[in-house]
Design an enzyme around this catalytic site. Structure first.
Site, PDB file in Angstrom:
ATOM      1  CE1 TYR A   1       9.344 -12.570  -2.566  1.00  0.00           C
ATOM      2  CE2 TYR A   1       9.231 -14.148  -1.248  1.00  0.00           C
ATOM      3  CZ  TYR A   1       8.817 -13.960  -2.272  1.00  0.00           C
ATOM      4  OH  TYR A   1       8.331 -14.761  -3.198  1.00  0.00           O
ATOM      5  CB  CYS A   2      15.322 -10.720   3.436  1.00  0.00           C
ATOM      6  SG  CYS A   2      16.849 -10.391   5.281  1.00  0.00           S
TER       7      CYS A   2
END
Length: 167
Positions: free
Chosen positions: A35-36
């Site tokens: 989730y970057c």
């Protein structure tokens, strides 16, 4: 410790694996997160490089890390499924690790990652700054370069080709 071959780590299934498995290969070692903001570009480019150079000896060793913005909260099974389903990519996936000592103490920093940071120091500090810090390892297990999270993997393709003996 003088090369990555001196280390053993746990893979995503929890089994101990000697880094000696990479003897004679060129390796990109990277801390990953699902989730970057760098997730899509990095996985796409790592997949492309792997597809292009796998038969010539390039491997990608991915180490999930949840230390930066809690961007990798899932278990290794879910992380593997995410990478396979979203990117159709299967890097060598390892157990979730800590790459830096937590600010308030405790934690268990990966000895391999301590070694990587020592071999290729960072700017201002040796600490890993964020997800998708990449280390390039030559065919002799030596750490030859470090790339920031903001550096796209494709930008060091020439270095990879040189290490593979493809100049």
């Amino acid at each position: 410790m003088s090369t990555i071959y001196d280390f053993s780590v746990k893979n995503a299934a929890g089994e101990m694996v000697s880094m000696d498995k990479y003897r004679g290969l060129v390796v990109i070692i990277v801390n990953v997160a699902s989730y970057c903001g760098f997730t899509n570009s990095n996985y796409r480019e790592l997949k492309e490089l792997s597809g292009k150079y796998y038969k010539k000896g390039l491997r990608v060793a991915a180490f999930p890390c949840n230390q930066f913005g809690y961007q990798e909260p899932s278990c290794e099974v879910d992380i593997s499924n995410f990478i396979n389903e979203k990117f159709e990519f299967e890097p060598d996936l390892y157990e979730k690790i800590e790459v830096n000592k937590p600010i308030f103490g405790g934690g268990n920093v990966s000895p391999l990652w301590e070694f990587l940071k020592k071999e290729q120091p960072g700017t201002l500090t040796n600490a890993i700054k964020w997800n998708f810090t990449k280390f390039l390892v030559d065919r002799k297990g030596r750490v030859v370069a470090r790339f920031a999270p903001t550096t796209n993997p494709s930008s060091f393709e020439e270095e990879i080709k040189e290490l593979l003996g493809e100049e």
